[in-house]
Design an enzyme around this catalytic site. Structure first.
Site: not given
Ligand code: DGL
Length: 271
Positions: A17, A80, A158
């Protein structure tokens, strides 16, 4: 030229991710497949992916997967939604191991769960712009989809923030269009969002079913490995390795705070 990997049930599962969000997928995989070794890569040096152009997200995702393949993984999990939306097709062409992603499993669960055929998805801007959930729901044209990008949610996670007035006010603002559309089912279309389930559920109430792309992805991982006879059946002490492109100490600190004792043995890598 596709990468090849020694595929055997003893090999680890590779998961990646942009940062900490994929840990919700990793933990769901460890819960559902406790005998599997996992290698997790968080590309925290380049997080967030969500506001970036799709082509850039695709390039980063391929670099992460190239790195995981060097660990001899038996499957790659794109933990992700933004990267799944950007790089799934390329990944399936490039690697010989099964690729598991988050979008389709979550969309299928939402279609099965809705009672009024009104589904919402909250996600990053990259996922919203890719329209990947619209594509995944095309098999169910009777279901109306409302999409809402929630860019600040990733910033909160984050930073290790999962509560407080600022988050609550952002949640109220982001979720208002979902409430207005009358959605009875909401896809958490970003793997960071399960860590915000408390506030999301507080704003929406019990009548809205939350579908986690992380939990559904773990079920899809089980199914993909079962079909290929790659599940590790024997009970054992499974290994977990965490890689980050950012600071190993920061990753361990925030990761441990967000995920209890789940994150350990963190190594910094350069891509
Ligand atoms: N966790 C990620 C997703 O599922 C992305 C988060 C990001 O880096 O903007 O889209």
């Amino acid at each position: 030229m596709p990468f090849e990997s020694e595929i055997g049930s003893d090999a680890p599962i590779g998961i990646f991710d942009s940062g900490f969000g994929g840990l919700t997928v990793a933990r769901a995989i460890v819960d559902q497949l406790p005998n599997e070794d996992v290698v997790y890569l968080g590309d925290t040096a380049r997080t967030p992916y969500g506001p970036r152009p799709i082509a850039e997200v695709r390039a980063y995702a391929i670099e992460c997967m190239d790195r995981l393949v060097t660990h001899g993984v038996k499957a790659l999990v794109i933990a992700c939604n933004s990267a799944s939306s950007a790089a799934l097709r390329d990944a399936r062409e490039r690697y010989d191991v099964p690729i598991i992603e988050v979008v389709l499993p979550a969309a299928r669960r939402a279609v099965a769960a809705t009672r009024n055929n009104k589904v919402g998805v909250i996600c990053t801007e990259a996922t919203a712009n890719s329209r990947s959930y619209n594509d995944a729901m095309a098999v169910a044209p009777h279901v109306e989809l409302t999409t809402q990008a929630c860019p600040r949610f990733v910033e909160f996670v984050e930073a290790g923030i999962t509560g407080g007035d600022e988050l609550l006010s952002a949640a109220r603002e982001y979720l208002e269009p979902i409430q207005r559309a009358g959605c009875d089912t909401l896809i958490l279309g970003c793997t960071h969002y399960p860590l915000l389930q408390g506030v999301i559920s507080y704003v929406l109430g019990d009548r809205v079913t939350l579908v986690s792309s992380s939990t559904e992805c773990a079920k899809a991982a089980y199914a993909a490995l079962q079909r290929r006879e790659l599940l590790h059946h024997n009970p054992r002490e499974a290994q977990r390795l965490f890689l980050t492109t950012g600071s190993g100490d920061d990753f361990e600190g925030v990761g441990s705070r967000l995920m209890g004792g789940f994150v350990e043995d963190v190594q910094h890598i350069a891509l």
